[in-house]
Design an enzyme around this catalytic site. Structure first.
Site, PDB file in Angstrom:
ATOM      1  N   HIS A  82      -4.735  42.136  11.356  1.00 21.17           N
ATOM      2  CA  HIS A  82      -4.804  42.979  12.554  1.00 21.17           C
ATOM      3  C   HIS A  82      -6.018  43.906  12.535  1.00 21.17           C
ATOM      4  O   HIS A  82      -6.353  44.496  13.563  1.00 21.17           O
ATOM      5  CB  HIS A  82      -3.491  43.760  12.755  1.00 21.17           C
ATOM      6  CG  HIS A  82      -3.287  44.931  11.858  1.00 21.17           C
ATOM      7  ND1 HIS A  82      -2.465  44.898  10.754  1.00 21.17           N
ATOM      8  CD2 HIS A  82      -3.778  46.191  11.905  1.00 21.17           C
ATOM      9  CE1 HIS A  82      -2.448  46.081  10.169  1.00 21.17           C
ATOM     10  NE2 HIS A  82      -3.249  46.892  10.846  1.00 21.17           N
ATOM     11  N   ASP A 113      -0.405  38.643   8.006  1.00 15.01           N
ATOM     12  CA  ASP A 113      -1.252  39.807   8.293  1.00 15.01           C
ATOM     13  C   ASP A 113      -2.327  39.993   7.228  1.00 15.01           C
ATOM     14  O   ASP A 113      -2.569  41.102   6.751  1.00 15.01           O
ATOM     15  CB  ASP A 113      -0.412  41.075   8.428  1.00 15.01           C
ATOM     16  CG  ASP A 113      -1.180  42.204   9.139  1.00 15.01           C
ATOM     17  OD1 ASP A 113      -2.212  41.905   9.761  1.00 15.01           O
ATOM     18  OD2 ASP A 113      -0.737  43.360   9.061  1.00 15.01           O
ATOM     19  N   SER A 195      -5.004  50.420   6.942  1.00 12.31           N
ATOM     20  CA  SER A 195      -4.670  49.003   7.030  1.00 12.31           C
ATOM     21  C   SER A 195      -5.729  48.146   6.363  1.00 12.31           C
ATOM     22  O   SER A 195      -6.916  48.277   6.621  1.00 12.31           O
ATOM     23  CB  SER A 195      -4.544  48.585   8.493  1.00 12.31           C
ATOM     24  OG  SER A 195      -3.415  49.156   9.076  1.00 12.31           O
TER      25      SER A 195
END
Length: 611
Positions: A82, A113, A195
């Site tokens: 992402h 992911d 992230s």
């Protein structure tokens, strides 16, 4: 009266405060605990060693970003899917050395992911060391590094420190195909922008990639629960990601549920799945999967979710009180179109501008961290010298890297020496098992096999439009498999309509990891296995079509036949049963001009190909 009492209390508090200050100024100095100082110094040193490997990722045009971590000296780095989604094929990455590097996308795992990128311009990047994430226990110290809220504009990562709050956590997809399985829960702050960044253990070993956090209802502020994808899961997928593909996770082809006694049982199963063909049935109890005991549905999903599709793994099940073990090749979890469509987008709704302090924010929980906005079409292109490092092809994140890995593995075919020059008819003879003899002919137009001088015959035509058959019966298509072998040896990947590097997997489900190439001709698909260190070709699985059992060839030895190096012994297995071993005693090669056998009629072919 009340005023007097209050005045006296104020004076008393003031006197106590002055006394405390006097004591603090004149108390005798006491030495700090040496063990405490040593532990602190060790922690500082570990973080200092880890920091140079942490990547601050910025999407082209400054439309967002996140974090990553270098895992090899030549620039490969891990991050979240992402983070890279919408960033374009190239991005900018900053390191604590103060340099902003160009980077290119390599491979994508939308379900897990995870994304693999490659930083460019150096071959001596600092890189993290993998640890064993399965060794983590609740209470272990860990620290996260990254670029929260895109604060690391000087490329020096932020550090947060905490403990492991939970292991083997499962999180359902939230409106997308993103699925966090067997992940690590930590209380070290994981905020938007973290992230894709690394989670390190106390010794500085890489144990996970941070990806999700539970946030307060009224703002994107970490609430003390962050989630990292385990590095052991990523190890399973790493070579698949290096293939440049958009990779998929696996399904057993069966759904499980919890029985009234707590057992995990098969509640539904696809009849076309390999699990069904190997004997698994509805109501069978799943005892263990891939060597891990299964005690709940979540445990089963956790274990299943960490493996790529196509891997063969052991399944132990119980029926009528008896345990049975089978090896099952896993099926893809998604259709190929799902992985590349909008369904794979980590957040399909448009992101609203970040509100100013004091303004209410929309509720968000267990969401990925900061996600880059779609790349600006007018954003600057990568430097010209790097443009060739991206090759577009459907189903691939970057086909350039598949070509790179394919060439690396195909170097193993050099072990066959001048066999590549023998493009004519191949004739071989030897023994099948202990008693029977065989005569084999392989040609461009067809193949034939005579057993015991013709007591049994098998013929396969390769003329355009010819049906590919299970010949000899019960082998899964031995003649087609040998045809694929001959074509790759003599003509290479160009002989196939599609040929690519798949990744790696444990050989036969329990052996060491092997590199895997895949090729296809006329609907038949073959998978080629090469040892990773020696690059030696060790086996081939041939599928005549989807949802059938493969013809499995395993090379037991190589021999020299008049200067041509080819298999001396070839073991054959199909549908979990051993067919036998071909022990080759002779190979002869006819010139290409004599490669004229046309087995259009089975009766004629058995004679023409064997003589």
């Amino acid at each position: 009266m009340k005023t007097t009492i209050i005045r006296h209390r104020v004076r008393a508090l003031a006197a106590l405060s002055m006394a405390a200050l006097f004591w603090a100024a004149h108390r005798p100095a006491c030495a700090a605990d040496p063990a405490l100082i040593a532990a602190e110094q060790q922690r500082v040193e570990v973080m200092a060693r880890a920091a140079p490997t942490v990547v601050a990722i910025f999407a082209r045009g400054g439309q967002g970003g996140g974090s990553g971590v270098l895992i090899s000296a030549d620039g490969y780095a891990l991050t979240n899917y992402h983070v890279t989604h919408g960033s374009g094929n190239f991005m900018k990455c900053g390191l604590p050395d103060g340099v902003l590097y160009d980077a290119v996308i390599v491979g994508l795992d939308p379900t897990g992911d995870v994304a693999l990128i490659k930083l460019l311009g150096r071959e001596d990047f600092p890189c993290a060391t993998f640890a064993d994430s399965d060794e983590l226990t609740v209470g272990d110290w860990v620290f996260a590094m990254g670029n929260p809220f895109l604060l690391a504009t000087d490329f020096h990562p932020t550090v947060t420190y905490g403990i492991v709050s939970g292991v083997h956590r499962y999180q359902y997809p939230s409106g997308t195909i993103l699925e966090y399985t067997d992940c690590i829960q930590v209380d070290a702050s994981i905020n938007p922008g973290n992230s894709g960044g690394p989670l390190f253990d106390a010794a500085g070993g890489l144990v996970g990639i941070n990806g999700r956090g539970s946030f307060e209802k009224r703002g994107r502020v970490n609430s003390g629960a962050g989630y990292a994808i385990s590095i052991n899961q990523i190890k399973h997928f790493l070579d698949n990601l290096k293939s440049g593909r958009v990779v998929d996770h696996a399904t057993l082809g069966a759904v499980v549920a919890t029985r009234s006694d707590g057992a995990v049982v098969v509640s539904n199963i696809l009849e076309e799945s390999e699990a069904y063909r190997r004997g698994l049935r509805q109501d069978d109890e799943i005892v263990s999967f891939a060597g891990r005991p299964i005690g709940s549905v979540n445990q089963f999903k956790n274990v299943l979710g960490i493996y790529p599709d196509g891997w063969r793994l052991p399944v132990v099940y119980r029926r009528d009180g008896k345990k049975q073990e089978i090896f099952v090749r896993l099926r893809p979890l998604h259709r190929a179109s799902e992985l590349t469509s909008n369904e794979a987008a980590p957040e399909r709704r448009p992101r609203k501008p970040m509100p100013q302090p004091g303004q209410p924010r929309e509720p968000e929980e267990n969401r990925p961290g900061q996600n880059p906005k779609p790349a600006d079409a007018a954003a600057p292109q990568p430097p010209r010298q790097f443009a060739a490092l991206f090759v577009a092809k459907p189903g691939y994140a970057n086909y350039y890297f598949n070509e790179l890995e394919r060439k690396r593995v195909l170097a193993g075919l050099k072990l066959f020496g001048r066999a590549a020059a023998e493009r004519g008819v191949w004739k071989a003879s030897g023994r099948l098992g202990q008693e029977a003899t065989f005569d084999l002919t392989l040609a461009d137009q067809g193949a034939g096999l005579l057993i015991d001088g013709g007591k049994k015959t098998a013929v396969q035509s390769f003329a355009p439009g010819a049906a590919l058959e299970d010949e000899p019966p019960g082998t899964g298509g031995l003649l087609v498999a040998l045809h694929h072998f001959r074509l790759l040896i003599t003509r290479g990947p160009e002989a196939f309509s599609d040929f690519y590097y798949l990744g790696s997997e444990p050989f036969d489900g329990i052996g060491p990891r092997v590199d895997v190439l895949a090729g296809e001709i006329s609907g038949a698909k073959s998978y080629w296995f090469f040892q990773r260190d020696s690059k030696e070709f060790v086996g081939l699985d041939l599928f005549l079509s989807e949802n059938v059992d493969a013809c499995e060839l395993r090379i037991e030895s190589l021999r020299d036949f008049s200067g041509v190096r080819l298999p001396g012994r070839l073991f054959i297995r199909h549908a979990g049963r051993d067919y036998g071993t071909l022990s080759f005693e002779s190979f002869t090669f006819l010139p290409k001009t004599e490669n004229a056998a046309r087995p259009d009629q089975p009766a004629e072919a058995a004679t023409s190909l064997a003589n």
